[in-house]
Scaffold this active site. Structure first.
Site, PDB file in Angstrom:
ATOM      1  N   ASN A 183       0.820  -1.117   0.064  1.00 23.91           N
ATOM      2  CA  ASN A 183      -0.095  -0.022  -0.063  1.00 23.91           C
ATOM      3  C   ASN A 183       0.915   1.070  -0.099  1.00 23.91           C
ATOM      4  O   ASN A 183       1.607   1.703   0.933  1.00 23.91           O
ATOM      5  CB  ASN A 183      -0.730   0.122   1.216  1.00 23.91           C
ATOM      6  N   LYS A 230       0.075   4.308  -0.038  1.00 23.87           N
ATOM      7  CA  LYS A 230      -0.648   5.671   0.274  1.00 23.87           C
ATOM      8  C   LYS A 230      -0.400   6.680  -0.752  1.00 23.87           C
ATOM      9  O   LYS A 230      -0.221   6.524  -2.071  1.00 23.87           O
ATOM     10  CB  LYS A 230      -0.127   5.590   1.740  1.00 23.87           C
ATOM     11  N   HIS A 259      -9.480   1.381   5.104  1.00 26.94           N
ATOM     12  CA  HIS A 259      -8.091   1.568   5.807  1.00 26.94           C
ATOM     13  C   HIS A 259      -8.498   2.392   6.891  1.00 26.94           C
ATOM     14  O   HIS A 259      -9.267   3.433   6.755  1.00 26.94           O
ATOM     15  CB  HIS A 259      -7.297   2.126   4.575  1.00 26.94           C
ATOM     16  N   GLU A 276      -6.832   5.033   7.706  1.00 25.67           N
ATOM     17  CA  GLU A 276      -6.556   6.345   7.386  1.00 25.67           C
ATOM     18  C   GLU A 276      -8.002   6.914   6.608  1.00 25.67           C
ATOM     19  O   GLU A 276      -8.153   8.266   6.829  1.00 25.67           O
ATOM     20  CB  GLU A 276      -5.345   6.566   6.802  1.00 25.67           C
ATOM     21  N   GLU A 281      -5.121  -4.551  10.498  1.00 23.05           N
ATOM     22  CA  GLU A 281      -4.189  -3.333  10.814  1.00 23.05           C
ATOM     23  C   GLU A 281      -4.314  -2.869  12.114  1.00 23.05           C
ATOM     24  O   GLU A 281      -5.404  -1.680  12.091  1.00 23.05           O
ATOM     25  CB  GLU A 281      -4.201  -2.655   9.832  1.00 23.05           C
ATOM     26  N   GLY A 296       2.765   2.696  10.648  1.00 20.92           N
ATOM     27  CA  GLY A 296       3.738   4.053  10.367  1.00 20.92           C
ATOM     28  C   GLY A 296       4.321   4.266  11.862  1.00 20.92           C
ATOM     29  O   GLY A 296       5.018   5.272  11.833  1.00 20.92           O
ATOM     30  N   SER A 353       3.695  -1.458  10.291  1.00 19.40           N
ATOM     31  CA  SER A 353       5.154  -1.524  10.511  1.00 19.40           C
ATOM     32  C   SER A 353       5.656  -2.837  10.330  1.00 19.40           C
ATOM     33  O   SER A 353       6.611  -3.448  10.698  1.00 19.40           O
ATOM     34  CB  SER A 353       5.286  -1.340  12.106  1.00 19.40           C
TER      35      SER A 353
END
Ligand code: 13P
Length: 248
Positions: free
Chosen positions: A10, A12, A96, A98, A164, A170, A209
Protein backbone atom coordinates in the site's frame (compact mmCIF):
# COMPACT_ATOMS: atom_id res chain seq x y z
CA UNK A 1 -8.24 -20.50 -1.34
CA UNK A 2 -7.33 -20.88 2.33
CA UNK A 3 -3.79 -21.75 1.47
CA UNK A 4 -3.40 -18.67 -0.67
CA UNK A 5 -0.91 -16.28 0.85
CA UNK A 6 -0.63 -12.68 -0.22
CA UNK A 7 1.49 -9.64 0.33
CA UNK A 8 0.15 -6.30 -0.82
CA UNK A 9 2.05 -3.01 -1.04
CA UNK A 10 0.00 0.00 0.00
CA UNK A 11 1.93 2.97 -1.29
CA UNK A 12 -0.57 5.44 0.17
CA UNK A 13 0.16 8.98 -1.21
CA UNK A 14 3.82 8.32 -1.98
CA UNK A 15 6.02 8.28 -5.08
CA UNK A 16 6.14 10.36 -8.24
CA UNK A 17 6.39 8.96 -11.77
CA UNK A 18 10.19 8.63 -11.73
CA UNK A 19 10.05 6.70 -8.42
CA UNK A 20 7.32 4.44 -9.80
CA UNK A 21 9.34 3.70 -12.92
CA UNK A 22 12.47 2.97 -10.90
CA UNK A 23 10.51 0.74 -8.52
CA UNK A 24 8.96 -1.29 -11.33
CA UNK A 25 12.29 -1.80 -13.07
CA UNK A 26 14.08 -2.89 -9.91
CA UNK A 27 11.25 -5.01 -8.53
CA UNK A 28 10.51 -6.89 -11.73
CA UNK A 29 14.20 -7.69 -12.26
CA UNK A 30 14.12 -10.18 -9.41
CA UNK A 31 10.45 -11.09 -9.07
CA UNK A 32 9.23 -14.59 -9.83
CA UNK A 33 5.61 -15.51 -9.40
CA UNK A 34 4.97 -18.59 -7.30
CA UNK A 35 1.78 -20.60 -7.18
CA UNK A 36 -0.26 -20.03 -4.05
CA UNK A 37 1.35 -16.67 -3.29
CA UNK A 38 -0.03 -13.40 -4.61
CA UNK A 39 1.93 -10.16 -4.72
CA UNK A 40 -0.11 -7.00 -5.10
CA UNK A 41 0.65 -3.31 -5.37
CA UNK A 42 -1.72 -0.44 -4.61
CA UNK A 43 -0.23 2.74 -6.11
CA UNK A 44 -1.89 6.16 -6.03
CA UNK A 45 -4.58 6.55 -8.73
CA UNK A 46 -2.43 8.49 -11.25
CA UNK A 47 0.05 5.61 -11.47
CA UNK A 48 -2.33 2.65 -11.61
CA UNK A 49 -1.94 2.18 -15.34
CA UNK A 50 1.81 2.69 -15.26
CA UNK A 51 2.30 0.04 -12.58
CA UNK A 52 -0.22 -2.21 -14.31
CA UNK A 53 1.53 -1.97 -17.67
CA UNK A 54 4.90 -2.74 -16.13
CA UNK A 55 4.00 -5.39 -13.56
CA UNK A 56 0.72 -7.14 -14.45
CA UNK A 57 2.57 -9.10 -17.18
CA UNK A 58 4.92 -10.38 -14.45
CA UNK A 59 1.92 -11.63 -12.46
CA UNK A 60 1.60 -8.80 -9.93
CA UNK A 61 -1.96 -7.93 -8.90
CA UNK A 62 -2.96 -4.29 -9.19
CA UNK A 63 -4.97 -2.78 -6.34
CA UNK A 64 -6.54 0.64 -5.88
CA UNK A 65 -6.56 2.31 -2.47
CA UNK A 66 -10.24 3.29 -2.58
CA UNK A 67 -13.19 3.48 -4.93
CA UNK A 68 -16.74 4.84 -4.91
CA UNK A 69 -19.86 2.69 -4.82
CA UNK A 70 -21.74 4.80 -7.41
CA UNK A 71 -21.50 3.53 -11.01
CA UNK A 72 -20.91 6.94 -12.66
CA UNK A 73 -22.03 10.53 -12.72
CA UNK A 74 -21.58 13.80 -10.89
CA UNK A 75 -19.20 12.82 -8.08
CA UNK A 76 -16.30 15.22 -8.53
CA UNK A 77 -13.01 13.85 -7.29
CA UNK A 78 -14.19 10.25 -7.04
CA UNK A 79 -13.28 7.12 -9.00
CA UNK A 80 -15.73 4.32 -9.77
CA UNK A 81 -15.13 0.59 -9.41
CA UNK A 82 -15.78 0.21 -13.15
CA UNK A 83 -13.00 2.70 -13.87
CA UNK A 84 -10.63 0.80 -11.58
CA UNK A 85 -11.46 -2.43 -13.36
CA UNK A 86 -11.04 -0.68 -16.70
CA UNK A 87 -7.43 0.28 -15.93
CA UNK A 88 -6.53 -3.24 -14.88
CA UNK A 89 -7.20 -3.42 -11.15
CA UNK A 90 -7.64 -6.82 -9.60
CA UNK A 91 -8.86 -5.45 -6.29
CA UNK A 92 -9.44 -2.42 -4.13
CA UNK A 93 -8.41 -1.65 -0.57
CA UNK A 94 -11.46 -0.55 1.42
CA UNK A 95 -11.85 0.83 4.92
CA UNK A 96 -8.20 1.57 5.59
CA UNK A 97 -7.92 3.21 9.01
CA UNK A 98 -6.58 6.39 7.40
CA UNK A 99 -9.78 6.63 5.37
CA UNK A 100 -11.88 5.89 8.43
CA UNK A 101 -9.96 8.50 10.42
CA UNK A 102 -9.58 11.34 7.89
CA UNK A 103 -12.50 10.81 5.52
CA UNK A 104 -15.19 9.47 7.78
CA UNK A 105 -15.47 5.99 6.26
CA UNK A 106 -17.79 3.83 8.33
CA UNK A 107 -19.42 0.45 7.95
CA UNK A 108 -22.40 2.31 6.45
CA UNK A 109 -20.29 3.76 3.61
CA UNK A 110 -18.16 0.65 3.23
CA UNK A 111 -20.88 -1.94 2.73
CA UNK A 112 -22.07 -0.51 -0.63
CA UNK A 113 -18.43 -0.16 -1.71
CA UNK A 114 -17.83 -3.87 -1.10
CA UNK A 115 -20.96 -4.71 -3.09
CA UNK A 116 -19.97 -2.36 -5.94
CA UNK A 117 -16.44 -3.77 -6.05
CA UNK A 118 -17.76 -7.30 -6.39
CA UNK A 119 -20.28 -6.27 -9.05
CA UNK A 120 -17.31 -5.05 -11.06
CA UNK A 121 -15.25 -8.19 -10.44
CA UNK A 122 -12.87 -6.39 -8.13
CA UNK A 123 -11.63 -8.11 -5.00
CA UNK A 124 -12.38 -6.05 -1.89
CA UNK A 125 -9.49 -5.98 0.58
CA UNK A 126 -11.21 -4.86 3.77
CA UNK A 127 -9.06 -3.31 6.52
CA UNK A 128 -10.04 -3.52 10.15
CA UNK A 129 -8.24 -2.80 13.41
CA UNK A 130 -8.47 -1.17 16.80
CA UNK A 131 -7.00 2.12 18.04
CA UNK A 132 -4.50 2.31 20.88
CA UNK A 133 -7.19 3.57 23.28
CA UNK A 134 -9.44 0.65 22.34
CA UNK A 135 -6.62 -1.87 22.89
CA UNK A 136 -5.71 -0.32 26.22
CA UNK A 137 -9.28 -0.57 27.40
CA UNK A 138 -9.50 -4.21 26.32
CA UNK A 139 -12.01 -3.54 23.56
CA UNK A 140 -9.95 -5.00 20.72
CA UNK A 141 -12.04 -8.09 20.01
CA UNK A 142 -15.28 -6.20 20.43
CA UNK A 143 -14.15 -3.60 17.88
CA UNK A 144 -13.02 -6.28 15.46
CA UNK A 145 -16.33 -8.10 15.82
CA UNK A 146 -18.24 -4.87 15.17
CA UNK A 147 -16.16 -4.10 12.07
CA UNK A 148 -16.60 -7.63 10.74
CA UNK A 149 -20.38 -7.55 11.10
CA UNK A 150 -20.32 -5.90 7.67
CA UNK A 151 -19.68 -9.38 6.23
CA UNK A 152 -23.21 -10.50 6.99
CA UNK A 153 -24.58 -7.33 5.36
CA UNK A 154 -22.71 -7.88 2.12
CA UNK A 155 -23.17 -11.64 2.05
CA UNK A 156 -21.12 -14.24 0.22
CA UNK A 157 -18.46 -13.34 -2.31
CA UNK A 158 -14.73 -12.94 -2.55
CA UNK A 159 -13.03 -10.82 0.04
CA UNK A 160 -9.64 -10.55 1.72
CA UNK A 161 -9.25 -9.07 5.17
CA UNK A 162 -6.33 -7.10 6.57
CA UNK A 163 -5.94 -6.73 10.31
CA UNK A 164 -4.14 -3.46 10.90
CA UNK A 165 -3.98 -2.27 14.49
CA UNK A 166 -4.05 1.52 14.16
CA UNK A 167 -1.30 1.94 16.77
CA UNK A 168 1.07 -0.18 14.67
CA UNK A 169 0.61 1.72 11.40
CA UNK A 170 3.59 3.84 10.45
CA UNK A 171 4.82 3.88 14.04
CA UNK A 172 7.52 1.22 13.90
CA UNK A 173 5.62 -0.43 16.73
CA UNK A 174 4.76 -3.81 15.27
CA UNK A 175 2.28 -6.03 17.11
CA UNK A 176 3.89 -9.05 18.74
CA UNK A 177 3.31 -12.46 17.15
CA UNK A 178 1.12 -13.36 20.16
CA UNK A 179 -1.03 -10.23 19.73
CA UNK A 180 -1.33 -10.86 16.01
CA UNK A 181 -2.23 -14.51 16.49
CA UNK A 182 -4.89 -13.76 19.09
CA UNK A 183 -6.69 -11.37 16.78
CA UNK A 184 -6.25 -13.42 13.60
CA UNK A 185 -7.64 -16.55 15.26
CA UNK A 186 -10.56 -14.46 16.48
CA UNK A 187 -11.13 -13.02 12.99
CA UNK A 188 -11.17 -16.55 11.59
CA UNK A 189 -13.75 -17.65 14.15
CA UNK A 190 -15.89 -14.63 13.27
CA UNK A 191 -15.67 -15.13 9.50
CA UNK A 192 -16.73 -18.76 9.97
CA UNK A 193 -19.54 -17.75 12.32
CA UNK A 194 -20.80 -15.16 9.84
CA UNK A 195 -20.19 -16.90 6.52
CA UNK A 196 -19.97 -20.59 7.32
CA UNK A 197 -17.46 -22.68 5.40
CA UNK A 198 -16.63 -19.83 3.03
CA UNK A 199 -15.37 -17.90 6.05
CA UNK A 200 -12.62 -20.45 6.45
CA UNK A 201 -11.19 -19.61 3.03
CA UNK A 202 -10.64 -15.88 3.41
CA UNK A 203 -7.00 -14.80 3.46
CA UNK A 204 -6.30 -12.67 6.54
CA UNK A 205 -3.31 -10.34 6.14
CA UNK A 206 -1.51 -8.48 8.91
CA UNK A 207 -0.52 -4.83 8.49
CA UNK A 208 1.34 -2.36 10.69
CA UNK A 209 5.09 -1.64 10.55
CA UNK A 210 5.83 -4.87 8.67
CA UNK A 211 9.47 -5.15 7.56
CA UNK A 212 11.62 -8.02 6.30
CA UNK A 213 13.00 -8.21 9.86
CA UNK A 214 9.71 -8.93 11.62
CA UNK A 215 7.65 -10.53 8.85
CA UNK A 216 8.99 -14.14 9.01
CA UNK A 217 7.92 -14.48 12.67
CA UNK A 218 4.49 -13.05 11.92
CA UNK A 219 4.03 -15.41 8.99
CA UNK A 220 4.51 -18.38 11.32
CA UNK A 221 1.56 -17.45 13.48
CA UNK A 222 -1.79 -19.13 13.07
CA UNK A 223 -4.21 -17.68 10.53
CA UNK A 224 -1.77 -15.07 9.23
CA UNK A 225 -2.01 -15.32 5.47
CA UNK A 226 0.41 -12.58 4.54
CA UNK A 227 0.80 -8.84 4.89
CA UNK A 228 -0.43 -5.42 3.87
CA UNK A 229 2.64 -3.25 3.90
CA UNK A 230 3.07 0.53 3.84
CA UNK A 231 6.50 2.08 4.43
CA UNK A 232 8.66 -0.96 3.66
CA UNK A 233 6.83 -1.58 0.39
CA UNK A 234 8.13 1.67 -1.12
CA UNK A 235 11.55 0.09 -1.45
CA UNK A 236 11.62 -2.49 -4.26
CA UNK A 237 14.31 -4.61 -2.60
CA UNK A 238 12.45 -4.74 0.69
CA UNK A 239 9.15 -5.48 -0.99
CA UNK A 240 10.73 -8.26 -3.04
CA UNK A 241 12.19 -9.69 0.15
CA UNK A 242 8.75 -9.65 1.75
CA UNK A 243 7.33 -11.48 -1.24
CA UNK A 244 10.12 -14.06 -1.03
CA UNK A 245 9.45 -14.55 2.68
CA UNK A 246 5.78 -15.14 1.91
CA UNK A 247 6.79 -17.68 -0.74
CA UNK A 248 8.99 -19.68 1.66
P1 13P B 1 3.16 0.72 7.58
O1 13P B 1 3.65 -0.59 7.03
O2 13P B 1 3.87 1.91 7.04
O3 13P B 1 3.04 0.69 9.06
O4 13P B 1 1.65 0.88 7.02
C1 13P B 1 0.77 -0.15 7.18
C2 13P B 1 -0.46 0.12 6.42
O5 13P B 1 -1.23 1.00 6.76
C3 13P B 1 -0.70 -0.66 5.20
O6 13P B 1 -1.99 -0.46 4.73
Amino acid sequence: MKNLKAVVANWKMNHLRADVEAFCARFSAGYKQKEGVAAGIAPPFPYLELVGNKLIPAGVLLFAQNGLDKPKGAYTGEVSMAQLKDVGCYGVILGHSERRQYYGETEATLAPKIVAARENNLLPLLCIGESLAQRESNETLEVISRQLAILSQVGQGDIWIAYEPVWAIGTGRVATPAQVEEVHVFIRSETIRLLGKAGDEIPILYGGSVTPDNFPELLKTKDVGGGLVGGASLDPEKFRQLVLQTQE
